[in-house]
Design a protein around this motif. Structure first.
Motif, PDB file in Angstrom:
ATOM      1  N   ILE A  36       0.768  -1.229  -0.063  1.00 47.26           N
ATOM      2  CA  ILE A  36       0.085   0.051   0.042  1.00 47.26           C
ATOM      3  C   ILE A  36       0.973   1.269  -0.131  1.00 47.26           C
ATOM      4  O   ILE A  36       0.671   2.138  -0.821  1.00 47.26           O
ATOM      5  CB  ILE A  36      -0.999  -0.181   1.140  1.00 47.26           C
ATOM      6  CG1 ILE A  36      -1.933  -1.393   1.026  1.00 47.26           C
ATOM      7  CG2 ILE A  36      -1.960   1.164   1.407  1.00 47.26           C
ATOM      8  CD1 ILE A  36      -2.691  -1.543   2.238  1.00 47.26           C
ATOM      9  N   GLY A  39       2.183   1.980  -3.497  1.00 46.38           N
ATOM     10  CA  GLY A  39       1.263   2.302  -4.165  1.00 46.38           C
ATOM     11  C   GLY A  39       0.778   1.301  -5.122  1.00 46.38           C
ATOM     12  O   GLY A  39       0.089   1.388  -6.017  1.00 46.38           O
ATOM     13  N   ASP A  42      -4.247  -0.425  -4.302  1.00 50.17           N
ATOM     14  CA  ASP A  42      -5.315   0.631  -4.094  1.00 50.17           C
ATOM     15  C   ASP A  42      -6.304   0.248  -3.183  1.00 50.17           C
ATOM     16  O   ASP A  42      -6.439  -0.857  -2.484  1.00 50.17           O
ATOM     17  CB  ASP A  42      -5.453   1.476  -5.273  1.00 50.17           C
ATOM     18  CG  ASP A  42      -6.569   0.616  -6.209  1.00 50.17           C
ATOM     19  OD1 ASP A  42      -6.968  -0.548  -5.666  1.00 50.17           O
ATOM     20  OD2 ASP A  42      -6.582   0.624  -7.445  1.00 50.17           O
ATOM     21  N   SER A  43      -7.158   1.225  -2.743  1.00 48.45           N
ATOM     22  CA  SER A  43      -8.169   1.012  -2.033  1.00 48.45           C
ATOM     23  C   SER A  43      -9.447  -0.145  -2.441  1.00 48.45           C
ATOM     24  O   SER A  43      -9.779  -1.165  -1.772  1.00 48.45           O
ATOM     25  CB  SER A  43      -9.210   2.387  -1.884  1.00 48.45           C
ATOM     26  OG  SER A  43      -8.175   3.400  -1.532  1.00 48.45           O
ATOM     27  N   PHE A  44      -9.588  -0.252  -3.733  1.00 47.99           N
ATOM     28  CA  PHE A  44     -10.354  -1.172  -4.134  1.00 47.99           C
ATOM     29  C   PHE A  44      -9.639  -2.527  -4.162  1.00 47.99           C
ATOM     30  O   PHE A  44     -10.401  -3.583  -3.813  1.00 47.99           O
ATOM     31  CB  PHE A  44     -10.724  -1.016  -5.725  1.00 47.99           C
ATOM     32  CG  PHE A  44     -11.561  -2.144  -6.271  1.00 47.99           C
ATOM     33  CD1 PHE A  44     -12.993  -2.008  -5.881  1.00 47.99           C
ATOM     34  CD2 PHE A  44     -11.123  -3.269  -7.100  1.00 47.99           C
ATOM     35  CE1 PHE A  44     -13.804  -2.926  -6.682  1.00 47.99           C
ATOM     36  CE2 PHE A  44     -11.760  -3.847  -7.674  1.00 47.99           C
ATOM     37  CZ  PHE A  44     -13.218  -4.004  -7.500  1.00 47.99           C
ATOM     38  N   MET A  46      -7.607  -3.424  -2.009  1.00 49.84           N
ATOM     39  CA  MET A  46      -7.668  -3.710  -0.552  1.00 49.84           C
ATOM     40  C   MET A  46      -9.089  -4.439  -0.244  1.00 49.84           C
ATOM     41  O   MET A  46      -8.969  -5.507   0.393  1.00 49.84           O
ATOM     42  CB  MET A  46      -7.575  -2.720   0.419  1.00 49.84           C
ATOM     43  CG  MET A  46      -5.847  -2.323   0.762  1.00 49.84           C
ATOM     44  SD  MET A  46      -5.813  -1.062   1.815  1.00 49.84           S
ATOM     45  CE  MET A  46      -6.363  -1.991   3.244  1.00 49.84           C
TER      46      MET A  46
END
Lengths: 86, 493
Positions: A36, A39, A42-44, A46
């Motif tokens: 994370i 980079g 990303d959030s998705f 995760m």
């Protein structure tokens, strides 16, 4: 399903991430590569990973454990899974 | 006091000299000096609002202690909730109260009940969204046990009111600032010169780029009905660069100022307009805010939603995508609202939320399609095309952000996409456009560096390059700097 050992779990997560999100990454991904903070994830990804872990290991991870630090490396992810995987 | 003011030009050297003269004395004196300096800096705007900051900081300090000393989960949770209520209560009262009341009256008037509007307006404390978010992360980190409540009140107050970050960030979480505050700082020439360079670059970007562009962008947005489509497109592009220059300029100055005192702050911008897609854009724009929302809202919310879901699909949507849609919608609604009490900001946030959802929906099918037709994802043409598309949607979204209300934004867009879009712009400031192009070129060349004035002192070329570039930038500030507008856009958020 027979309980997996630590190496099998780590490799399973590594294969999943590589196939789904890290195909274009040139650098070799190890169990300690920051995912994370560097980079790569990303959030998705995760959330996708969370759903994958919950389905694969038949566990539920509580929201209080939802820190990026806990998901930052494969070793940390497996340490988190180990708390709930019996 | 603002970084680009005469007062600050006097204030900074005085604090800097006094601070380092105290070096061999107690670290505590250095911290007390920084705290007093921070309160002078903030109180310069309005002494009454300084009292709000102090009361809130002391409350957070006490709540932190109470959470920490309680081992019983229920009690810890109660204190944490008290902290959330106090901090969010202050934010809602000072920032959103007028907005909620006005929206409520508008809603009633739609139902036929006309209520008189109050003429009393609550003053918006400068930087409130920033220092409330610092406070929230302090409370939540202590609750999550990732931070120990510091018993030293000076250190806590300083972490919640440090002058470089108090007005507009970066939102440097106390969990990463307190360890720096409690450690002895050594004067370092390289760090000081790097900080001065970063301040100078930030000042240049603010007064030469942002403030000159503001003169045109303000005019285009106020008088949009008088201008051709091509001029309005130029106005949208100008505002896109203005807001970046304004905010990244401020962030560079804030990080640079902190370096002068031996502090290392997180990066807030990483050349966002060179992003290839919208997720990359949000990894590079206002990083301290996006990571804040990710860690304290998006992820806990995603986990909470996931906890409630059984099965691989919800309403025919894959579980991970469903969770992402729910968590994104809430997060981007609040990200928009964080920027200000106006529907324009909410819509801007929702547009970005939607763009991110669309991006993730098309990601895998696109990958498969590319594979099928034999196009590599890294093809230069694809990269350039995607970068342009990303920039275009970001520009369109900025129109909603900048317009006074949604109706004006829609009219602006409809005038922009009219037949006059293909005419020569009514106003076309060639000299300013040349400066902007040079600015973009400098950013592109520097894209691997933290800021364009980051020099490797081991390279011989830099011995010549550094003074030359610094001279050019100082000359540009004196020659082209627009000093009338002292405020930064993000002070109002």
């Amino acid at each position: 399903m027979e309980k997996m050992n630590q190496d099998e779990m780590k490799n399973l997560v590594l294969n999943y991430l590589t196939k789904e999100y890290l195909e274009d990454v040139d650098e070799e991904i190890t169990f300690d590569t920051p995912l994370i903070s560097s980079g790569y994830v990303d959030s998705f990804s995760m959330i996708s990973l969370l759903v994958f872990l919950e389905n694969t290991f038949k566990i539920k991870i509580p929201g209080s454990k939802a820190t990026p630090e806990a998901f930052d490396t494969i070793n940390r992810i497996i340490a988190l899974v180990n708390q709930y995987y019996v | 006091m603002s970084f680009n003011s005469i007062e600050f030009a006097i204030f900074l050297p005085i604090v800097f000299i006094a601070y380092w003269l105290l070096k061999n004395k107690n670290l505590r004196y250095q911290n007390i000096l920084l705290l007093i300096a921070s309160y002078v800096f903030y109180g310069w705007w309005d002494l009454r609002l300084l009292s709000l900051l102090i009361i809130l900081s002391v409350s957070n300090y006490l709540i932190g202690i109470y959470i920490n000393k309680n081992e019983i989960d229920r009690k810890r949770k109660n204190w944490m909730i008290a902290g959330l209520v106090i901090n969010l209560g202050v934010l809602v009262i000072f920032k959103y109260f007028n907005f909620f009341i006005d929206s409520f009256i508008d809603l009633l008037s739609l139902a036929g009940y006309n209520l008189p509007r109050s003429t009393t307006k609550i003053i918006l404390p400068v930087g409130i969204s920033f220092y409330v978010f610092l406070s929230l992360s302090y409370i939540l980190d202590i609750y999550k046990r990732t931070l120990n409540a510091d018993k030293n009140i000076i250190e806590v107050l300083l972490s919640l009111g440090f002058f470089p970050i108090i007005l507009a960030g970066p939102i440097q979480r106390p969990s990463t600032l307190i360890p720096q505050i409690s450690q002895k700082r050594e004067f370092n020439y390289d760090q000081t010169f790097d900080g001065l360079g970063q301040i100078l670059w930030g000042l240049f970007v603010k007064v030469v780029i942002a403030d000159n562009l503001a003169l045109y962008a303000d005019d285009f947005f106020h008088n949009y009905s008088n201008y051709s489509g091509s001029t309005l497109l130029l106005g949208a592009v100008f505002y896109t660069i203005q807001i970046y220059a304004d905010f990244s300029g401020y962030s560079n100055m804030a990080i640079g100022v902190a370096k002068l005192f031996g502090f290392s702050l997180m990066r807030n911008f990483a050349y966002p307009y060179f992003s290839r897609d919208i997720t990359e854009f949000w990894k590079r724009w206002h990083i301290s805010l996006t990571t804040w929302f990710r860690d304290y809202l998006f992820l806990p919310l995603s986990f909470a939603v996931s906890w409630k879901i059984k099965g691989s699909k919800v309403f025919y949507i894959k579980t991970d995508l469903f969770i992402y849609i729910v968590a994104s919608t809430v997060t981007w609604f609040l990200t928009g609202l964080w920027h200000g009490a106006n529907y324009t900001y909410i819509l801007w946030g929702m547009i970005h939320g939607l763009l991110l959802i669309v991006y993730h929906i098309q990601r895998n099918p696109r990958k498969k399609l590319f594979k099928k037709i034999g196009i590599t994802n890294d093809h230069l043409v694809i990269r350039i095309f995607e970068t342009i598309i990303t920039l275009f949607v970001v520009i369109i979204a900025w129109i909603f952000f900048r317009a006074d209300n949604i109706s004006i934004a829609i009219k602006y867009l409809s005038n922009m996409f009219s037949s006059s879009l293909f005419t020569y712009p009514t106003i076309f400031p060639v000299d300013l456009i040349v400066i902007i192009l040079l600015f973009i070129m400098t950013e592109w060349i520097s894209r691997e560096k933290l800021h364009p004035f980051q020099f490797d002192s081991n390279k011989k070329l830099n011995i010549v390059l550094r003074p030359v570039l610094i001279s050019i930038v100082i000359w540009a500030i004196i020659l082209w700097g627009a000093f009338k507008n002292k405020e930064f856009i993000y002070f109002h958020f």
